[in-house]
Write a protein that holds these residues in place. Structure first.
Motif, PDB file in Angstrom:
ATOM      1  N   PHE A  28      -1.943   3.323  19.135  1.00  0.00           N
ATOM      2  CA  PHE A  28      -1.144   2.159  18.765  1.00  0.00           C
ATOM      3  C   PHE A  28      -0.844   2.172  17.265  1.00  0.00           C
ATOM      4  O   PHE A  28       0.288   1.879  16.849  1.00  0.00           O
ATOM      5  CB  PHE A  28      -1.871   0.863  19.123  1.00  0.00           C
ATOM      6  N   ALA A  29      -1.840   2.492  16.440  1.00  0.00           N
ATOM      7  CA  ALA A  29      -1.635   2.517  14.988  1.00  0.00           C
ATOM      8  C   ALA A  29      -0.581   3.545  14.602  1.00  0.00           C
ATOM      9  O   ALA A  29       0.266   3.292  13.737  1.00  0.00           O
ATOM     10  CB  ALA A  29      -2.951   2.806  14.284  1.00  0.00           C
ATOM     11  N   GLN A  30      -0.609   4.705  15.224  1.00  0.00           N
ATOM     12  CA  GLN A  30       0.371   5.745  14.917  1.00  0.00           C
ATOM     13  C   GLN A  30       1.778   5.299  15.310  1.00  0.00           C
ATOM     14  O   GLN A  30       2.739   5.511  14.560  1.00  0.00           O
ATOM     15  CB  GLN A  30      -0.004   7.040  15.639  1.00  0.00           C
ATOM     16  N   ALA A  81       5.613  -0.110  10.278  1.00  0.00           N
ATOM     17  CA  ALA A  81       4.565  -1.066   9.917  1.00  0.00           C
ATOM     18  C   ALA A  81       3.595  -0.445   8.923  1.00  0.00           C
ATOM     19  O   ALA A  81       3.354   0.768   8.932  1.00  0.00           O
ATOM     20  CB  ALA A  81       3.815  -1.531  11.158  1.00  0.00           C
ATOM     21  N   ASP A  82       3.032  -1.293   8.046  1.00  0.00           N
ATOM     22  CA  ASP A  82       1.993  -0.859   7.120  1.00  0.00           C
ATOM     23  C   ASP A  82       0.657  -0.913   7.849  1.00  0.00           C
ATOM     24  O   ASP A  82       0.182  -1.987   8.230  1.00  0.00           O
ATOM     25  CB  ASP A  82       1.949  -1.764   5.889  1.00  0.00           C
ATOM     26  N   ILE A  83       0.026   0.255   8.022  1.00  0.00           N
ATOM     27  CA  ILE A  83      -1.191   0.358   8.809  1.00  0.00           C
ATOM     28  C   ILE A  83      -2.292   1.003   7.986  1.00  0.00           C
ATOM     29  O   ILE A  83      -2.101   2.073   7.406  1.00  0.00           O
ATOM     30  CB  ILE A  83      -0.968   1.203  10.089  1.00  0.00           C
ATOM     31  N   GLN A  84      -3.461   0.350   7.945  1.00  0.00           N
ATOM     32  CA  GLN A  84      -4.677   0.941   7.398  1.00  0.00           C
ATOM     33  C   GLN A  84      -5.624   1.203   8.558  1.00  0.00           C
ATOM     34  O   GLN A  84      -5.959   0.288   9.318  1.00  0.00           O
ATOM     35  CB  GLN A  84      -5.336   0.001   6.392  1.00  0.00           C
ATOM     36  N   GLY A 112       6.754   6.179   9.310  1.00  0.00           N
ATOM     37  CA  GLY A 112       5.612   6.431   8.455  1.00  0.00           C
ATOM     38  C   GLY A 112       4.408   6.843   9.280  1.00  0.00           C
ATOM     39  O   GLY A 112       4.501   7.081  10.494  1.00  0.00           O
ATOM     40  N   THR A 113       3.270   6.930   8.636  1.00  0.00           N
ATOM     41  CA  THR A 113       2.008   7.258   9.290  1.00  0.00           C
ATOM     42  C   THR A 113       0.950   6.276   8.803  1.00  0.00           C
ATOM     43  O   THR A 113       1.063   5.722   7.706  1.00  0.00           O
ATOM     44  CB  THR A 113       1.555   8.694   8.982  1.00  0.00           C
ATOM     45  N   PRO A 114      -0.107   6.053   9.580  1.00  0.00           N
ATOM     46  CA  PRO A 114      -1.173   5.156   9.121  1.00  0.00           C
ATOM     47  C   PRO A 114      -1.875   5.730   7.887  1.00  0.00           C
ATOM     48  O   PRO A 114      -2.002   6.953   7.744  1.00  0.00           O
ATOM     49  CB  PRO A 114      -2.130   5.095  10.311  1.00  0.00           C
TER      50      PRO A 114
END
Length: 367
Positions: A198-200, A207-210, A273-275
Motif C-alpha cells: 500500500f505504501a509503495q 503521496a508523501d510516505i514515511q 515517487g517512492t516511500p
C-alpha cells in the motif's frame, strides 16, 4: 481522542467507519480551548488520524473515503470541492502501526514470515511473526474469518479498494488529496506486505510516505513499549512512539507554512515517487556483530539510533545518533518553508485558495 466503536461481530466495517467519521466531524469543529487546540475556523488546528493493526487499516480506509468524498480525482484537482468534513477541513496526516489492509489475507508474507523453529548443528532458533504461531494455512483461515466478520454480509468489501486499501488504485490514490502518512511495521510480521505494497502504491501516485521497517519485530510491536513484562523497555517500540511525535510536529509545521502561503493542504502531487524507507536493525544484542559488523557499517548503526528518549543508553559507537535528530527537529519549519516555496513556484502542484494566517496550537490526534 479515542473513539469507542463496536468491534466485530457487533460492529461491521460500515458501522465502524460511521463512528470514526462522526468523531472526526466533532474534532473538526470542537472548541477545545482548555487544551490549547481549538479547532474552529479561526484556529484551524491540524487533524490527524491513526490506528494499529485492524484499526490501522480502518484509519487508511477513512483517509481514502475522505479523499473520494472530497472530490479529489485523477482528472485534475481543479474539479475538487473538499466538503466531507465541516468547514472544508482536511486531514493533516495519518499514522499507522502494522495496518491490516488486505482483507483477502493472502499477501506473500503470510507464508514467508510465518513463525517457525529452525533446528541445526548450532541449536534451535526462531524466526517469523511470534504473534501468530499457527501453520500458514491455519493463520489464513483465522484471518479470513476475522475479515468476513468485519465486512458483515457484504463479501465484496474483501476486495473493495476503500474497505480493503491493499486493492486501492489510481482512482483512490491518484489526483491529490492524500495527506502525508507514516507507517511503522515489523520486518518479521505476517502482514508486512499489507504496509509495503500500500505504501509503495500511495507513493507512486504522489503521496508523501514515511515507511519504517523494524527488522525482527513482530506484528503490532509498538504496543509493547513497556517491554512485555521483561522489565526493560522495548527500544524499537519507544523509537516508533518518538518518531510518531516527530512526524506530527513536522507535518503540522509544514501545514502551517502551506496555509500561511494561502496554499491547499494536503499538497496535490502528480509525479510518481517512492516511500522514504528506513530499515531499523537491532544491534544491541550479543552476537549481532557477526551479522552487522560495526567497523564496516557505521551508517547503519547511526540510523538505528536516530532517535531520542531511549531509556537505555545506546552503544558508544552510536552516540552521535541523537544529535542528528536534534538538528532535523530544529530545522523542520525552515525545511518545510523551503520545500513548499519550491513546489509552489516550480512545480505549481498546489491550488490557490484565499490567504489565511492560522495559529497552530497543538495537533489533534484521533486513534
Amino acid at each position: 481522542m479515542l473513539p469507542d466503536y463496536p468491534l466485530a461481530p457487533n460492529g461491521n466495517y460500515s458501522v465502524i467507519m460511521d463512528h470514526i467519521l462522526h468523531a472526526l466531524r466533532y474534532l473538526a469543529t470542537a472548541k477545545l480551548g482548555g487544551l490549547a487546540c481549538d479547532s474552529t475556523a479561526g484556529k484551524r488546528a491540524p487533524l490527524f488520524i491513526g490506528g494499529d493493526s485492524a484499526g490501522g487499516g480502518t484509519a487508511l480506509s477513512m483517509v481514502l473515503k475522505l479523499k473520494l468524498d472530497g472530490g479529489w480525482n485523477p482528472n485534475g484537482i481543479d474539479t475538487s470541492v473538499p466538503n466531507a468534513l465541516p468547514n472544508g477541513k482536511m486531514l493533516a496526516g495519518a499514522i499507522v502501526f502494522s495496518p491490516w489492509t488486505n482483507l483477502r489475507c493472502d499477501s506473500p508474507d503470510y507464508y514467508f514470515n510465518s513463525f517457525a523453529r529452525i533446528v541445526g548443528a548450532g541449536g534451535g532458533v526462531y524466526t517469523g511473526d511470534l504473534m501468530f504461531r499457527g501453520h500458514p494455512y491455519q493463520n489464513l483461515d483465522q484471518f479470513t474469518a476475522n475479515a468476513e466478520s468485519y465486512v458483515g454480509t457484504n463479501s465484496s468489501l474483501l476486495t473493495d479498494p476503500v474497505a480493503s486499501p491493499f486493492f486501492a488504485g489510481e482512482r483512490e490514490l491518484g489526483g491529490g488529496g492524500l495527506p502525508p502518512m507514516h507507517f511503522s511495521v515489523g520486518g518479521s510480521e505476517s502482514i508486512l506486505g499489507d504496509s509495503l505494497i500500500f505504501a509503495q502504491k500511495a507513493a507512486l501516485y504522489g503521496a508523501d510516505i514515511q515507511l519504517d521497517v523494524h527488522v525482527g519485530m513482530w506484528h503490532d510491536f509498538p504496543m509493547y513499549s513497556e517491554g512485555c513484562g521483561h522489565g526493560a523497555e522495548l527500544w524499537q517500540a519507544i523509537r516508533v512512539l518518538n518518531k510518531t511525535g516527530m512526524f506530527i510536529k513536522k507535518v503540522a509545521a509544514a501545514r502551517r507554512v502551506a496555509l500561511d502561503f494561502g496554499l491547499l493542504w494536503p499538497p496535490a502531487k502528480f509525479h510518481p515517487g517512492t516511500p522514504q524507507t528506513s530499515y531499523v536493525y537491532d544491534l544491541t544484542r550479543d552476537g549481532t556483530e557477526q551479522w552487522f559488523p560495526k567497523a564496516l557499517d557505521t551508517a547503519t548503526i547511526q540510523m538505528s539510533y536516530i532517535d531520542i528518549g531511549l531509556s537505555a543508553a545506546p552503544p558508544a559507537s552510536a552516540s552521535s545518533g541523537p544529535s542528528v535528530v536534534v538538528v532535523a527537529a530544529a530545522s523542520s519549519a525552515l525545511g518545510a518553508a523551503l520545500m513548499l516555496a519550491m513546489q509552489a513556484l516550480a512545480a505549481r502542484a498546489w491550488v490557490r485558495r484565499s490567504p489565511q494566517v492560522p495559529e497552530v496550537k497543538r495537533p489533534l490526534l484521533i486513534a
